[in-house]
Design an enzyme around this catalytic site. Structure first.
Site, short mmCIF file in Angstrom:
data_model
loop_
_atom_site.label_atom_id
_atom_site.label_comp_id
_atom_site.label_asym_id
_atom_site.label_seq_id
_atom_site.Cartn_x
_atom_site.Cartn_y
_atom_site.Cartn_z
CB CYS A 63 -0.96 0.00 1.18
SG CYS A 63 -0.19 0.24 2.78
CE LYS A 64 1.08 8.62 0.60
NZ LYS A 64 0.24 9.80 0.76
#
Length: 100
Positions: A63-64
Site C-alpha cells: 500500500c502507500k
C-alpha cells in the site's frame, strides 16, 4: 506476518522471481504507478476477491505506507494464505514503476 524491505523486493524483481504482488491502494493512488506485475485489489475488495486467490502461492502486500497492506495481510492470513508485507509501502519503494 512476514515483512520485507523495499531493497529485498527490488532484488527479487531484478532476479525475475515469480512474485505475486497485491497492491491494496485506491484507484487514484495506483494511477501514480505500481510495482511491475502487481495486481490491484483495493483494500475494501480483499474479502470478496480472496476466494479468487491461490492458497498455494505466497503474496506480497503493498500500500502507500504499509498499514493498509498489513491489515489486508492479516485478513488473508486468517483465511489461510501465506503473506508478506512490504515495509514502508510505496513510500519506501524506489524501484521501477508501471502505469496502467
Amino acid at each position: 506476518m512476514k515483512t520485507m524491505t523495499s531493497d529485498e523486493l527490488i532484488n527479487l524483481l531484478d532476479a525475475n522471481e515469480d512474485l505475486n504482488i497485491i497492491d491494496v491502494r485506491e484507484d487514484f493512488e495506483v494511477e501514480q504507478g505500481m510495482i511491475p506485475g502487481a495486481i490491484h485489489i483495493p483494500l475494501g475488495s480483499i474479502p470478496e476477491k480472496a476466494p479468487e486467490l491461490d492458497k498455494s502461492k505466497e503474496y506480497i502486500m503493498v500500500c502507500k505506507g504499509g498499514v493498509r497492506s498489513a491489515n489486508a495481510g492479516e485478513y488473508l492470513e486468517s483465511q489461510g494464505f501465506q503473506v508478506t508485507n512490504l515495509e514502508g509501502g510505496m513510500m519506501a519503494y524506489d524501484g521501477e514503476l508501471e502505469f496502467k
